[in-house]
Design a protein around this motif. Sequence first.
Motif, mmCIF file in Angstrom:
data_model
loop_
_atom_site.group_PDB
_atom_site.id
_atom_site.type_symbol
_atom_site.label_atom_id
_atom_site.label_comp_id
_atom_site.label_asym_id
_atom_site.label_seq_id
_atom_site.Cartn_x
_atom_site.Cartn_y
_atom_site.Cartn_z
ATOM 1 N N ILE A 121 1.979 -20.316 -5.733
ATOM 2 C CA ILE A 121 2.606 -21.053 -4.768
ATOM 3 C C ILE A 121 1.680 -20.987 -3.733
ATOM 4 C CG2 ILE A 121 4.960 -21.197 -3.541
ATOM 5 C CD1 ILE A 121 6.155 -19.521 -5.484
ATOM 6 N N ASN B 187 2.575 -25.534 -7.045
ATOM 7 C CA ASN B 187 3.423 -24.523 -7.677
ATOM 8 C C ASN B 187 3.306 -24.571 -9.045
ATOM 9 O OD1 ASN B 187 6.016 -23.951 -9.063
ATOM 10 N ND2 ASN B 187 6.765 -24.111 -7.193
ATOM 11 N N ALA C 270 4.664 -29.577 -8.873
ATOM 12 C CA ALA C 270 5.687 -28.813 -9.521
ATOM 13 C C ALA C 270 5.669 -29.269 -11.097
ATOM 14 C CB ALA C 270 6.861 -28.651 -9.140
ATOM 15 N N SER D 3 11.454 -19.642 -6.026
ATOM 16 C CA SER D 3 9.974 -20.515 -6.221
ATOM 17 C C SER D 3 10.600 -21.785 -5.430
ATOM 18 C CB SER D 3 10.004 -20.957 -7.725
ATOM 19 O OG SER D 3 8.987 -22.224 -7.632
ATOM 20 N N TYR E 195 -0.009 -29.478 -2.155
ATOM 21 C CA TYR E 195 0.481 -28.170 -2.392
ATOM 22 C C TYR E 195 0.619 -27.838 -3.980
ATOM 23 C CZ TYR E 195 1.491 -28.651 2.356
ATOM 24 O OH TYR E 195 1.393 -29.083 3.782
ATOM 25 N N THR F 91 13.022 -27.162 -4.950
ATOM 26 C CA THR F 91 11.918 -27.530 -3.911
ATOM 27 C C THR F 91 12.877 -28.356 -3.051
ATOM 28 O OG1 THR F 91 10.235 -26.721 -5.069
ATOM 29 C CG2 THR F 91 10.020 -27.763 -2.845
ATOM 30 N N SER G 257 0.558 -29.255 -15.296
ATOM 31 C CA SER G 257 -0.119 -28.865 -13.992
ATOM 32 C C SER G 257 -1.595 -29.116 -14.198
ATOM 33 C CB SER G 257 0.155 -27.377 -13.659
ATOM 34 O OG SER G 257 1.386 -27.186 -13.369
ATOM 35 N N TRP H 243 3.798 -20.538 -14.430
ATOM 36 C CA TRP H 243 5.054 -19.844 -14.419
ATOM 37 C C TRP H 243 5.143 -19.257 -15.968
ATOM 38 C CZ3 TRP H 243 7.346 -18.197 -10.515
ATOM 39 C CH2 TRP H 243 7.155 -18.994 -9.244
ATOM 40 N N CYS I 49 10.682 -20.642 -1.785
ATOM 41 C CA CYS I 49 9.147 -19.986 -1.122
ATOM 42 C C CYS I 49 8.566 -21.475 -0.904
ATOM 43 C CB CYS I 49 8.602 -19.216 -1.756
ATOM 44 S SG CYS I 49 9.439 -17.682 -1.651
ATOM 45 N N TYR I 50 8.502 -22.349 -2.066
ATOM 46 C CA TYR I 50 7.718 -23.592 -1.859
ATOM 47 C C TYR I 50 8.087 -24.406 -0.986
ATOM 48 C CZ TYR I 50 4.370 -26.940 -4.401
ATOM 49 O OH TYR I 50 3.576 -27.780 -4.681
ATOM 50 N N HIS J 132 12.010 -26.314 -10.615
ATOM 51 C CA HIS J 132 11.085 -25.847 -9.557
ATOM 52 C C HIS J 132 10.821 -26.890 -8.577
ATOM 53 C CE1 HIS J 132 9.678 -21.882 -10.965
ATOM 54 N NE2 HIS J 132 10.190 -22.283 -11.898
ATOM 55 N N GLY K 171 6.793 -14.722 -0.982
ATOM 56 C CA GLY K 171 5.782 -15.443 -1.906
ATOM 57 C C GLY K 171 4.423 -15.384 -1.816
#
Length: 434
Positions: free
Chosen positions: A366, A377, A252, A391, A375, A64, A257, A380, A394-395, A60, A408
């Motif tokens: 997202i 993301n 990401a 992903s 931000y 991105t 996370s 999942w 859109c991210y 991801h 998204g």
Amino acid sequence: MSKCNPVMIGAVHRDSIAMRYSAFSVFLNALRGNKGWTPAWRSPVPKNHYDVIIVGGGGHGLATAYYLAKEFGVTNVAVLEKGYVGSGNVGRNTTIIRSNYLLQGNNPFYELSMKLWEGLEQDFNFNAMVSQRGVLNLYHSDAQRDAYTRRGNAMRLHGVDADLLDRNAVRQLLPFLDFDNARFPIQGALMQRRGGTVRHDAVAWGYARGADSRGVDIIQNCEVTGIRRENGRVVGVETSQGFIGCGKLALAAAGNSTTVADMVDLKLPIESHVLQAFVSEGLKPFIDNVVTFGAGHFYVSQSDKGGLVFGGDIDGYNSYAQRGNLATVEHVAEAGVAMIPALSRVRVLRAWGGVMDMSMDGSPIIDRTAIDNLYLNAGWCYGGFKATPASGFCYAHLIAKNEPHETGRAFRLDRFARGRMIDEKGVGSQPNLH
Ligand SMILES: Cc1cc2nc3c(=O)[nH]c(=O)nc-3n(C[C@H](O)[C@H](O)[C@H](O)COP(=O)(O)OP(=O)(O)OC[C@H]3O[C@@H](n4cnc5c(N)ncnc54)[C@H](O)[C@@H]3O)c2cc1C
């Protein structure tokens, strides 16, 4: 192999500094003793400051960075990866891609991903072995057939291919299944013919190479250990290679996370769990498709080398360890043998675990956060590999424009506060069950 990409996602092209891969370049390099190949991406020293820093060099994060540079012209970007590219879940998953979702938010998003998979290899000039071999979800009861019919209809309403197969049609494709299992007789399957598999680490390498060639710095062995803020805004990250400043910070970090978000006291609706995967000894080709068991959690495909690639449930308790436990090995083996009795004679060659960011409703996030230039993301669960292209796209859109991409838009962080859950499995607020 893949077809042309039917999705129009812009066309910002820059001259690539990486060599172009082609049948001709393979031929030419063979004549020259294969001495002409160059590294697929650079190993740059981090700059003092980037417009965008992405934490996590998994699928991801790399996708991105790729789309930020390619589609939105944002190239002053660094991807910081604490290990090496592909050391996380992107290189640990069972490689299944599909877009056979029921719910409104999920269905168009995973179909965008499928369309991007279909054009990916031409897009980033890398052989990711996209194999649309078909995914079959077996059903074992009338109720399950009805549920799959509903899902198939929802897919078709969104323009996604879906076929409901009866028992005989499944038998033609997969004669070795245990159709007359006393507890779980197979009645049929929901099939998505465009689903299949993609070689997972090639996806990471392809995106890394594509992003690097457009100016993105991919910095491996660079762990983010802290996030520095001034006047409420993020100004950069503390890392194992020193402080690096940034205009925007994009997380990401998948299974990690929650630990990264903790650095700014952000509590996420996510639990981390281990999911294991297994590969058998090489066998002659006999499973042409991806098959999932409907009476337990088991999914299997056969790799090009002949190994059966399979998995099942997560281990069931929270962990940040990239290794699983024996109880789940037994559980997965039982489900596998119930579906394919001949599996009992197959030897397992390797097994490993990955850390999954399981969200409360089983769907991803997202979104922007309460911190202006931070931000997120994440979330999942089991399904993030198939989502990688959409992903990333859109991210990148969100980061570049500060506006969610239409496809998204449903994956907002505040949906848990607003009661707008996207619970595809319908199991409620149990992250370990999604
Ligand atoms: C065994 C298994 C099987 C799976 N099977 C499938 C499947 O068949 N189909 C499917 O769609 N999905 C599958 N998944 C899920 C899918 O792999 C994940 O959802 C997806 O890969 C997560 O996104 P990612 O690729 O960015 O994650 P990752 O590759 O894990 O990337 C996150 C990266 O962040 C890095 N990181 C973390 N913390 C820091 C830090 N502090 N500083 C710097 N870097 C950091 C990590 O090292 C890691 O490389 C599976 C997962 C597992 C584990």
